[in-house]
Design an enzyme around this catalytic site. Structure first.
Site, short mmCIF file in Angstrom:
data_model
loop_
_atom_site.label_atom_id
_atom_site.label_comp_id
_atom_site.label_asym_id
_atom_site.label_seq_id
_atom_site.Cartn_x
_atom_site.Cartn_y
_atom_site.Cartn_z
CG HIS A 51 -2.08 0.91 1.10
ND1 HIS A 51 -2.02 2.25 1.38
CD2 HIS A 51 -3.33 0.66 0.67
CE1 HIS A 51 -3.20 2.79 1.15
NE2 HIS A 51 -4.02 1.86 0.71
CG ASP A 68 -8.14 -4.22 -3.15
OD1 ASP A 68 -7.35 -3.28 -3.12
OD2 ASP A 68 -9.38 -4.07 -3.31
C1 SDX Z 1 -6.07 0.30 -3.02
O1 SDX Z 1 -4.44 4.80 -1.95
C2 SDX Z 1 -5.33 4.11 -1.38
O2 SDX Z 1 -5.76 4.38 -0.27
C3 SDX Z 1 -5.85 2.98 -2.20
C4 SDX Z 1 -6.89 2.09 -1.52
C5 SDX Z 1 -8.14 2.82 -1.28
O3 SDX Z 1 -8.90 2.40 -0.38
O4 SDX Z 1 -8.44 3.77 -2.04
O5 SDX Z 1 -6.37 1.61 -0.29
C6 SDX Z 1 -7.25 0.89 -2.40
O6 SDX Z 1 -5.72 0.69 -4.10
C7 SDX Z 1 -5.25 -0.72 -2.25
C8 SDX Z 1 -3.99 -1.18 -3.04
C9 SDX Z 1 -4.49 -2.18 -4.07
N1 SDX Z 1 -3.41 -2.54 -5.01
C10 SDX Z 1 -2.84 -3.76 -4.97
O7 SDX Z 1 -3.04 -4.60 -4.09
C11 SDX Z 1 -1.91 -4.03 -6.13
C12 SDX Z 1 -0.63 -4.67 -5.58
N2 SDX Z 1 0.05 -3.67 -4.78
C13 SDX Z 1 1.11 -2.91 -5.44
O8 SDX Z 1 0.80 -2.60 -6.79
C14 SDX Z 1 1.60 -1.79 -4.58
O9 SDX Z 1 1.71 -2.24 -3.30
C15 SDX Z 1 0.93 -0.46 -4.56
C16 SDX Z 1 0.68 0.08 -5.92
C17 SDX Z 1 -0.36 -0.55 -3.82
C18 SDX Z 1 1.89 0.43 -3.87
O10 SDX Z 1 3.07 0.35 -4.64
P1 SDX Z 1 4.31 1.21 -4.28
O11 SDX Z 1 3.93 2.65 -4.22
O12 SDX Z 1 5.48 0.85 -5.13
O13 SDX Z 1 4.56 0.73 -2.79
P2 SDX Z 1 5.81 0.97 -2.02
O14 SDX Z 1 6.57 2.15 -2.55
O15 SDX Z 1 5.46 0.99 -0.58
O16 SDX Z 1 6.67 -0.37 -2.34
C19 SDX Z 1 7.77 -0.63 -1.55
C20 SDX Z 1 8.50 -1.72 -2.28
C21 SDX Z 1 8.79 -1.41 -3.74
O17 SDX Z 1 10.00 -2.08 -4.03
P3 SDX Z 1 11.35 -1.15 -4.16
O18 SDX Z 1 11.06 -0.18 -5.28
O19 SDX Z 1 11.49 -0.47 -2.80
O20 SDX Z 1 12.42 -2.16 -4.46
O21 SDX Z 1 7.73 -2.93 -2.28
C22 SDX Z 1 7.50 -3.34 -3.64
C23 SDX Z 1 7.71 -2.13 -4.51
O22 SDX Z 1 8.17 -2.57 -5.77
N3 SDX Z 1 6.12 -3.78 -3.67
C24 SDX Z 1 5.71 -5.01 -3.97
C25 SDX Z 1 4.32 -4.97 -3.84
N4 SDX Z 1 3.93 -3.75 -3.47
C26 SDX Z 1 5.05 -3.00 -3.38
N5 SDX Z 1 6.38 -6.11 -4.32
C27 SDX Z 1 5.63 -7.20 -4.56
N6 SDX Z 1 4.28 -7.26 -4.45
C28 SDX Z 1 3.59 -6.16 -4.09
N7 SDX Z 1 2.28 -6.21 -3.98
#
Ligand code: SDX
Length: 393
Positions: free
Chosen positions: A270, A328
């Site tokens: 998140h 989710d």
């Molecule tokens: C919702 O904004 C909101 O409030 C949204 C929401 C709402 O109620 O409106 O909460 C609803 O959208 C929830 C999120 C739903 N999306 C997913 O579940 C899709 C899978 N999640 C990822 O796409 C991701 O976690 C995001 C998009 C949600 C966040 O991505 P970020 O901004 O890259 O997260 P981060 O910067 O905290 O990540 C830290 C690290 C990164 O690696 P590095 O660049 O540091 O090496 O963790 C990695 C990311 O690549 N990472 C993941 C991951 N999520 C983040 N690696 C593997 N699997 C994942 N799910």
């Protein structure tokens, strides 16, 4: 007891706006709607009471609740001509495509009667938006099935009405299951608002120009559709089905860690929560309640989800990156058990989030200092230069 909240100056410097509606502490995994913890509201309240709270800032008295319910109930029907928009779509159109189109079309029906500077007309537009979304969403589902649309009824509560509009058929009486309706109502509460997420920020930015609120909500629906945002519930269930069994989990965990592999664990991670999403805990409980009510003993995808969660929460990679299940992760299993096809999951998310969107839109519109949004950029393009004739290029 109200705990004083202090904000990290760094956080406020990147804040896009001020709001009194929802508070998230991502490190502590706290989510409050107007100061009330989300789990307490999900357990003790219902959709329209929480909608009233988000819109007005306080829980309603009995009289206020009665007036609000009556107003919403009597706006649930849609204009008969609005039905024509559905027949323009292919039967296999994604219901979110239909939602974007039909909700946007609402602005054509109510544009002339929506002076957003008039408090009464604003209130009517807000009630119309909240009231008509279930009907429009249910019609999108019915259209995809080829079954006839079902009219809303004034003797049913918000969520029971929606369930009936989705699953009733003219040939027989539809029997509402109160446990399932209650579970869906709880799920709607969890999805109602979430501070300045991508789709809410879209609604605020669209609304800041003075655009018709129905068109702004259509913009929010478009943003929510993305798999990184509201589309993640559909993507998470598809992921669990692709994993298929517990023994294949290590393969997918490895892929999620592989920077060269675009695969991510859907329903994990998140932008704000760096702790367990408090909504995911309530969702997991609702999932078990629904499966128990349906007497489903061995849902294989639930077994995969719970084992995947256990492994990921112990894995140093995910611990270091503070990746936890979000709202989710369990919602897809629950919504499918309730009878919804995967392409309706984000529609249900949009139905609930309409309350947050419209509450945030109103907060923005009623701000006396409100100006049109105008994000700036860091320019990284070419320096100033003179035009070159084609012969000189
Ligand atoms: C919702 O904004 C909101 O409030 C949204 C929401 C709402 O109620 O409106 O909460 C609803 O959208 C929830 C999120 C739903 N999306 C997913 O579940 C899709 C899978 N999640 C990822 O796409 C991701 O976690 C995001 C998009 C949600 C966040 O991505 P970020 O901004 O890259 O997260 P981060 O910067 O905290 O990540 C830290 C690290 C990164 O690696 P590095 O660049 O540091 O090496 O963790 C990695 C990311 O690549 N990472 C993941 C991951 N999520 C983040 N690696 C593997 N699997 C994942 N799910």
């Amino acid at each position: 007891q109200t705990k004083a909240f202090t904000f990290d100056p760094g956080y406020t410097s990147t804040a896009s706006c001020e709001s009194k509606i929802t508070f998230i502490d991502g490190d502590e995994g706290i989510l409050l709607y107007r100061g009330y913890p989300i789990d307490q509201l999900a357990e003790n309240s219902d959709f329209l009471e929480v909608a009233y709270l988000l819109l007005n800032g306080e829980l309603p008295s009995k009289a206020e609740r009665q007036r609000f319910d009556t107003s919403i109930t009597h706006h649930t029907m849609v204009h008969e001509q609005l039905k024509n928009f559905y027949s323009g779509f292919r039967r296999d159109a994604h219901p979110m495509a239909i939602m974007v189109g039909v909700v946007g079309a609402l602005s054509a029906f109510y544009h002339d009667s929506t002076d957003i500077n008039d408090p009464h007309q604003r209130r009517v537009a807000i009630h119309r938006m909240i009231a008509k979304m279930p009907t429009i969403a249910a019609m999108a589902y019915k259209y995809s099935t080829g079954q006839p649309f079902v009219f809303p009824r004034n003797d049913l509560d918000f969520t029971s009405n929606f369930m009936r509009m989705c699953f009733a058929v003219p040939a027989e009486e539809y029997e509402l299951n109160p446990v399932l309706c209650d579970a869906l109502d709880k799920i709607f509460i969890l999805h109602m608002d979430h501070e300045q997420n991508a789709s809410t920020s879209t609604v605020r930015l669209a609304g800041s120009s003075g655009a018709n609120p129905f068109a702004c909500i259509a913009a929010g629906i478009a943003s929510l559709w993305g798999p990184a945002h509201g589309g993640a519930n559909e993507a998470a269930l598809n992921m669990l089905e692709e994993i298929g069994s517990v023994d294949r989990i290590p393969e997918f965990i490895a892929r999620a860690k592989d920077k060269n592999d675009p695969f991510r664990l859907m329903g994990f991670g998140h932008r704000v929560y760096k702790n367990y999403d408090p909504r995911a805990k309530v969702m997991r409980k609702a999932c078990h309640e629904v499966l128990d009510a349906l007497n489903v003993k061995d849902e294989p995808l639930l077994e995969v989800a719970m084992e995947l969660e256990r492994i990921a929460l112990e894995d140093p990679y995910f611990v270091e990156k503070k990746l936890y299940p979000n709202i989710d992760f369990y919602s897809g299993i629950t919504l499918r058990a309730l009878g919804f096809p995967t392409d309706m999951f984000t529609v249900l998310f949009a139905l609930a989030r309409t309350v947050g969107w419209i509450a945030q839109w109103r907060e923005m519109i009623e701000d006396p200092n409100q100006k049109i949004g105008r994000p700036r950029q860091i320019y990284t393009g070419a320096p100033m230069r003179d035009y070159l004739e084609i012969e000189d290029r």
